[in-house]
Design a protein around this motif. Structure first.
Motif, PDB file in Angstrom:
ATOM      1  N   ASN A  86       0.845  -1.192   0.000  1.00  0.00           N
ATOM      2  CA  ASN A  86       0.000   0.000   0.000  1.00  0.00           C
ATOM      3  C   ASN A  86       0.882   1.243   0.000  1.00  0.00           C
ATOM      4  O   ASN A  86       1.426   1.616   1.043  1.00  0.00           O
ATOM      5  N   PRO A  87       1.052   1.895  -1.144  1.00  0.00           N
ATOM      6  CA  PRO A  87       1.930   3.075  -1.239  1.00  0.00           C
ATOM      7  C   PRO A  87       1.544   4.207  -0.291  1.00  0.00           C
ATOM      8  O   PRO A  87       2.373   5.070   0.014  1.00  0.00           O
ATOM      9  N   ASN A  88       0.298   4.202   0.182  1.00  0.00           N
ATOM     10  CA  ASN A  88      -0.167   5.255   1.088  1.00  0.00           C
ATOM     11  C   ASN A  88      -0.187   4.795   2.546  1.00  0.00           C
ATOM     12  O   ASN A  88      -0.904   5.369   3.373  1.00  0.00           O
ATOM     13  N   ALA A  89       0.590   3.780   2.856  1.00  0.00           N
ATOM     14  CA  ALA A  89       0.585   3.230   4.216  1.00  0.00           C
ATOM     15  C   ALA A  89       1.116   4.221   5.243  1.00  0.00           C
ATOM     16  O   ALA A  89       0.772   4.141   6.425  1.00  0.00           O
ATOM     17  N   PHE A  90       1.951   5.166   4.795  1.00  0.00           N
ATOM     18  CA  PHE A  90       2.543   6.141   5.714  1.00  0.00           C
ATOM     19  C   PHE A  90       2.413   7.553   5.155  1.00  0.00           C
ATOM     20  O   PHE A  90       2.610   7.774   3.955  1.00  0.00           O
ATOM     21  N   ASN A  91       2.091   8.479   6.029  1.00  0.00           N
ATOM     22  CA  ASN A  91       2.149   9.895   5.674  1.00  0.00           C
ATOM     23  C   ASN A  91       3.595  10.368   5.806  1.00  0.00           C
ATOM     24  O   ASN A  91       4.298   9.972   6.730  1.00  0.00           O
ATOM     25  N   GLY A  92       4.022  11.217   4.890  1.00  0.00           N
ATOM     26  CA  GLY A  92       5.369  11.767   4.985  1.00  0.00           C
ATOM     27  C   GLY A  92       6.409  10.988   4.215  1.00  0.00           C
ATOM     28  O   GLY A  92       7.587  11.349   4.222  1.00  0.00           O
ATOM     29  N   ILE A  93       5.997   9.902   3.566  1.00  0.00           N
ATOM     30  CA  ILE A  93       6.919   9.120   2.743  1.00  0.00           C
ATOM     31  C   ILE A  93       6.378   9.086   1.317  1.00  0.00           C
ATOM     32  O   ILE A  93       5.296   8.552   1.072  1.00  0.00           O
ATOM     33  N   GLU A  94       7.114   9.699   0.413  1.00  0.00           N
ATOM     34  CA  GLU A  94       6.722   9.683  -0.995  1.00  0.00           C
ATOM     35  C   GLU A  94       7.231   8.389  -1.620  1.00  0.00           C
ATOM     36  O   GLU A  94       8.430   8.207  -1.806  1.00  0.00           O
ATOM     37  N   PHE A 132      13.735   4.038  13.563  1.00  0.00           N
ATOM     38  CA  PHE A 132      14.505   4.306  14.782  1.00  0.00           C
ATOM     39  C   PHE A 132      13.857   5.394  15.643  1.00  0.00           C
ATOM     40  O   PHE A 132      13.972   5.362  16.871  1.00  0.00           O
ATOM     41  N   VAL A 133      13.186   6.332  15.006  1.00  0.00           N
ATOM     42  CA  VAL A 133      12.438   7.333  15.775  1.00  0.00           C
ATOM     43  C   VAL A 133      11.332   6.644  16.575  1.00  0.00           C
ATOM     44  O   VAL A 133      11.071   6.983  17.733  1.00  0.00           O
ATOM     45  N   THR A 134      10.704   5.648  15.963  1.00  0.00           N
ATOM     46  CA  THR A 134       9.650   4.895  16.642  1.00  0.00           C
ATOM     47  C   THR A 134      10.225   3.982  17.721  1.00  0.00           C
ATOM     48  O   THR A 134       9.700   3.901  18.836  1.00  0.00           O
ATOM     49  N   TYR A 184       8.720  12.216  16.283  1.00  0.00           N
ATOM     50  CA  TYR A 184       8.764  13.600  15.813  1.00  0.00           C
ATOM     51  C   TYR A 184       7.469  14.021  15.120  1.00  0.00           C
ATOM     52  O   TYR A 184       7.091  15.179  15.141  1.00  0.00           O
ATOM     53  N   GLY A 185       6.806  13.084  14.462  1.00  0.00           N
ATOM     54  CA  GLY A 185       5.531  13.398  13.823  1.00  0.00           C
ATOM     55  C   GLY A 185       5.618  13.744  12.355  1.00  0.00           C
ATOM     56  O   GLY A 185       4.587  13.953  11.709  1.00  0.00           O
ATOM     57  N   ASP A 186       6.836  13.824  11.795  1.00  0.00           N
ATOM     58  CA  ASP A 186       6.956  14.151  10.374  1.00  0.00           C
ATOM     59  C   ASP A 186       6.558  12.976   9.489  1.00  0.00           C
ATOM     60  O   ASP A 186       6.181  13.157   8.333  1.00  0.00           O
TER      61      ASP A 186
END
Length: 216
Positions: free
Chosen positions: A145-153, A170-172, A178-180
């Motif tokens: 699913n290409p839309n599985a994550f916001n912020g990743i093109e 690693f942020v997770t 951070y929320g980006d």
């Protein structure tokens, strides 16, 4: 490779993992086909060092050799036939590789009665392996699913997403958040909070295990 032994294998292993992280970041920072061709041998070398460092855990080493062989076949197949199936096969094998490395590392550092610099370095390597393993899982989810994550093109090749996904992993894992980048599908949400839980328990379990072994 002859210099890698049981007293320093995790030092080499950790350096190879850090190399993979740096190579991914550099390839994203300075895009270009020429640079990509230069970095691919470095990535391969890092994986070889990872594999060689695991040779002291016999059962898992055989498993890793088999998975690595299948990865080479999958990469060759992907070069000849550029398809989503070949892409998913490579990612699945990468996830299997990091799983085997994780199990081998756990066996060597958590089931030991002696804690030295190599063991402590191994605990760092184990943390890096966890982050890379979850990154491979996220890449699989993006492939589905290409839309599985916001912020990743989503790019045509998962290698282009590797650095961003690894950063998010690693942020997770460290629960920084951070929320980006954020999950945007039910499966992605489950994977993300499971990784966060894993990161919290890792600190508690590994640190307490190493301290107990040191005192013993």
């Amino acid at each position: 490779m002859a210099s890698i032994n049981q007293s320093n294998n995790f030092i080499y292993f950790t350096l190879s993992l850090i190399s993979i992280l740096l190579i991914g970041a550099i390839s994203r920072e300075i895009p270009g086909d020429g640079l990509g061709l230069l970095l691919k041998p470095l990535v391969l070398n890092s994986f070889v060092v990872c594999l060689w460092s695991m040779k002291f855990s016999r059962g898992w080493y055989v498993y890793l050799v088999v998975v690595s062989t299948l990865m080479v076949i999958a990469v060759t197949l992907h070069t000849v036939i550029d398809s989503d199936i070949a892409n998913m096969l490579m990612l699945t094998l990468m996830l299997a590789f990091f799983y085997g490395v994780f199990q081998s590392t756990v066996k060597q550092i958590l089931l030991t009665d002696e804690v030295d610099n190599n063991t402590l370095t191994g605990s760092v390597a184990l943390f890096l392996v966890m982050g890379l393993g979850w990154a491979a899982l996220y890449l699989l989810l993006i492939n589905f699913n290409p839309n599985a994550f916001n912020g990743i093109e989503h790019s045509e090749t998962w290698g282009s997403d590797f650095s961003v996904v690894t950063y998010f992993s690693f942020v997770t894992l460290t629960t920084l958040g951070y929320g980006d980048v954020s999950p945007n599908s039910p499966l992605a949400e489950v994977a993300v909070y499971l990784e966060a839980i894993t990161g919290v328990f890792y600190m508690a379990v590994v640190v307490s295990t190493l301290v107990s072994a040191k005192r013993g």
